[in-house]
Design a protein around this motif. Structure first.
Motif, short mmCIF file in Angstrom:
data_model
loop_
_atom_site.label_atom_id
_atom_site.label_comp_id
_atom_site.label_asym_id
_atom_site.label_seq_id
_atom_site.Cartn_x
_atom_site.Cartn_y
_atom_site.Cartn_z
N ASP A 1 0.80 -1.21 0.00
CA ASP A 1 0.00 0.00 0.00
C ASP A 1 0.85 1.27 0.00
O ASP A 1 0.32 2.36 0.17
CB ASP A 1 -0.99 0.01 1.17
N PHE B 1 -5.52 4.04 3.99
CA PHE B 1 -5.68 2.66 3.52
C PHE B 1 -6.25 1.81 4.65
O PHE B 1 -5.67 1.72 5.72
CB PHE B 1 -4.34 2.08 3.07
N VAL C 1 -1.36 -0.93 -4.34
CA VAL C 1 -2.31 0.16 -4.17
C VAL C 1 -1.66 1.48 -4.54
O VAL C 1 -0.59 1.82 -4.02
CB VAL C 1 -2.82 0.22 -2.71
N ALA D 1 -6.40 3.48 -4.35
CA ALA D 1 -6.74 3.54 -2.94
C ALA D 1 -8.24 3.68 -2.77
O ALA D 1 -8.83 3.10 -1.86
CB ALA D 1 -6.01 4.71 -2.28
N ARG E 1 -9.81 0.24 -3.02
CA ARG E 1 -9.61 -0.61 -1.84
C ARG E 1 -10.33 -0.06 -0.62
O ARG E 1 -10.69 -0.81 0.29
CB ARG E 1 -8.11 -0.77 -1.56
N TYR F 1 -13.88 -2.79 -4.12
CA TYR F 1 -12.78 -3.74 -4.00
C TYR F 1 -13.26 -5.15 -4.35
O TYR F 1 -12.57 -5.89 -5.06
CB TYR F 1 -12.23 -3.71 -2.58
#
Length: 203
Positions: free
Chosen positions: A22, A140, A165, A185, A188, A194
């Motif tokens: 991430d 995140f 990400v 991002a 997610r 997602y």
């Protein structure tokens, strides 16, 4: 971050391990350079979110704009090609090895290529980049994979074990390789988005 080691009676498969990168610095730095120097606008790269404050960054006069843009595009290709050699299941064919334009040649399989390894911080506000990079991490979620477990399992069964990400605006999902899925991002951060990304890329 790595997801694995399920708890007893958990629906998480006992042998499923998912890595989530991430904060891929070698990619976010290149995105910062592109934003700061306003170049490579012909590439299909989504807008950034959040948009970085580039501070005192300014394209260096040590080369002209077209040269810097060519250097950046080469670095961008190499940054993505690194995932091919990082993938132990990737075995280049003789034709691929002979191809002089193979951006993955000469890359370290353990360490991704960084813009600053070659060009240092010339023309870049280092503090501005670091401030932007720090602003990305808290956004995140750390429970995204368990929340989308129903879609994650078939994606993993299809070969995906790494999620990359990036700070792109809106929905974005791209299966880079058998093992690698790239998402924004924003994707997610949103369970339904997602889950959609995992479902649509479980090929």
């Amino acid at each position: 971050m790595q997801w694995g080691t399920p708890q007893p009676e958990s629906p998480w498969p006992h042998d499923m391990v998912i890595r989530v990168n991430d904060d891929p610095h070698h990619l976010t730095l290149l995105l910062f350079v592109r934003q700061a120097w306003s170049m490579a606008g012909d590439l299909n790269i989504p807008p950034l979110s959040p948009v970085p404050d580039c501070g005192h960054s300014r394209m260096p006069e040590s080369a002209d704009a077209s040269t810097w843009e060519k250097r950046w595009k080469t670095s961008w290709d190499q940054a993505w090609s690194w995932y091919q050699i990082e993938d132990p299941t990737h075995h280049p064919t003789p034709a691929e090895l002979r191809e002089s334009g193979d951006a993955s040649q000469g890359l370290n399989p353990l360490i991704p290529p960084f813009w600053t390894q070659r060009y240092e911080w010339e023309g870049l506000d280092r503090e501005a980049y670091q401030a932007w990079d720090r602003s990305l991490i808290p956004k995140f979620p750390h429970d995204a994979e368990p929340r989308s477990l129903q879609e994650l399992i078939p994606a993993w069964e299809s070969g995906i074990d790494t999620v990359i990400v990036l700070p792109y605006e809106g929905y974005f999902a791209h299966r880079l390789s058998r093992r690698h899925l790239v998402v924004s991002a924003a994707t997610r951060n949103t369970p339904e988005h997602y889950s959609r990304a995992l479902r649509e890329n479980a090929l």
